[in-house]
Design a protein around this motif. Structure first.
Motif, short mmCIF file in Angstrom:
data_model
loop_
_atom_site.label_atom_id
_atom_site.label_comp_id
_atom_site.label_asym_id
_atom_site.label_seq_id
_atom_site.Cartn_x
_atom_site.Cartn_y
_atom_site.Cartn_z
N UNK A 15 19.99 22.87 -16.30
CA UNK A 15 20.43 22.41 -17.62
C UNK A 15 19.33 21.58 -18.27
N UNK A 16 18.74 20.67 -17.51
CA UNK A 16 17.67 19.85 -18.05
C UNK A 16 16.45 20.69 -18.44
N UNK A 17 16.12 21.67 -17.61
CA UNK A 17 14.98 22.54 -17.93
C UNK A 17 15.21 23.32 -19.22
N UNK A 18 16.47 23.63 -19.52
CA UNK A 18 16.77 24.39 -20.73
C UNK A 18 16.65 23.53 -21.99
N UNK A 78 22.97 10.06 -19.91
CA UNK A 78 24.15 10.47 -19.17
C UNK A 78 23.83 10.38 -17.69
N UNK A 79 24.64 9.64 -16.93
CA UNK A 79 24.42 9.47 -15.48
C UNK A 79 25.37 10.39 -14.73
N UNK A 80 24.81 11.34 -13.99
CA UNK A 80 25.61 12.34 -13.28
C UNK A 80 25.34 12.22 -11.79
N UNK A 98 18.98 12.15 -19.59
CA UNK A 98 19.85 12.43 -18.45
C UNK A 98 19.30 11.77 -17.20
N UNK A 99 20.20 11.20 -16.39
CA UNK A 99 19.85 10.67 -15.08
C UNK A 99 20.70 11.36 -14.02
#
Length: 311
Positions: free
Chosen positions: A107-110, A89-91, A116-117
């Motif tokens: 969010x990524x740490x969780x 997912x590119x954000x 994810x990018x």
């Protein structure tokens, strides 16, 4: 060129019999024959030679086979690229120091296994960022966009309201205040270099200054965050506004002070823009995460009248 005919040719080359290829593909032997014949008409050569003992590739078929496999591989890669969850997912997080970037990082740490990018688009305003989302340059972007300017095909979800704080040096008259009201800032110089006309943050700060009678100065070149921190530390009159979740670093000797605003609390309304109907599982997970982790909005919250409402 018919992709299914190519796929049938590759299977026939592998199994050596039309009936075995038909069984593997789940079609009739007649359908296999028709696909091979159509492919041979397209390339104008014989690719498969049939005999009583099965089938074998002609010399042209042997030359054609590796290219057919490459085409099928490319088709499979293209299909995977547009299937939800088959790619990262590119954000667009706008700026890596501010709240959206920090929220995506949390969010990524969780869930560190998430594909994810986080990127920062070189787009001047929210309208350009929304267009980039529509065109598939990115899957989502955090921006502040008036409700009547959300383009067709884009969903704007208000998931990240960011309370503002005053940032000042130790010599500023408000440096020791535990918290202040926006109206108390009238007459103080608030410097926010780099505000560009036509951007959503320009519209936000214009609305803020009109609502509370503030003087927000965007004059002068923007030499970066470090230069701004240096200027605040050395000034007894200069102040700026930052988001509570923004991550700025400065030397300990600067002794800068972050002072919460209240009565009311101005909120910068970061909207998550994404293509309507996008089923990417990481996007769904990110939206759920932002909903469940967002702090309760205080009763005295203030945002511009044009802000998308919270659903």
């Amino acid at each position: 060129m018919d992709v299914e005919a190519l796929r049938t040719f590759v299977v026939v080359a592998g199994v050596g019999q039309f009936q075995a290829a038909a069984d593997e593909l789940g079609i009739s032997q007649q359908a296999v024959s028709k696909r091979i014949a159509a492919l041979e008409r397209h390339v104008a050569v014989t690719l498969v030679v049939r005999s009583s003992r099965g089938s074998r590739l002609s010399l042209d078929g042997q030359v054609f086979l590796p290219h057919a496999k490459k085409v099928l591989t490319a088709v499979e890669q293209a299909e995977r690229a547009v299937n939800p969850g088959s790619r990262p997912l590119r954000v667009d997080v706008l700026n890596r120091r501010i709240s959206p970037a920090q929220a995506v990082y949390r969010f990524y740490r969780s869930r560190p296994e998430t594909d994810l990018d986080a990127v920062t688009l070189d787009k001047e305003n929210a309208a350009q960022a929304a267009q980039a989302v529509l065109e598939g340059v990115v899957d989502a972007s955090f921006r502040a966009l008036p409700a009547d300017r959300v383009p067709t095909g884009i969903t704007a979800e208000r998931l990240l309201d960011e309370p503002l704080e005053l940032l000042v040096g130790p010599g500023h008259p408000l440096a020791d205040a535990p918290r202040i009201s926006p109206v108390d800032l009238a007459g103080h110089r608030i410097w926010i270099p780099g505000i560009r006309p036509g951007t959503e943050w320009a519209a936000f700060y214009q609305a803020l200054s009109e609502a509370f009678g503030l003087s927000i100065d965007a004059l002068g070149p923007n030499f970066g965050d470090e230069a701004l921190m240096d200027a605040l530390a050395d000034s007894a009159s200069l102040a700026t506004l930052v988001g509570r979740g923004d991550r700025y670093l400065w030397p300990r000797t600067h002794d800068l002070r972050r002072i919460p605003l209240h009565d009311p609390t101005p909120f910068y309304p970061h909207l998550l823009l994404f293509r309507t109907g996008d089923r990417h599982p990481v996007l769904t997970a990110l939206r759920d995460h932002l909903r469940t982790t967002a702090p309760r909005t205080p009763h005295d919250a203030w945002t511009p009248d044009w802000t998308v409402t919270v659903h």
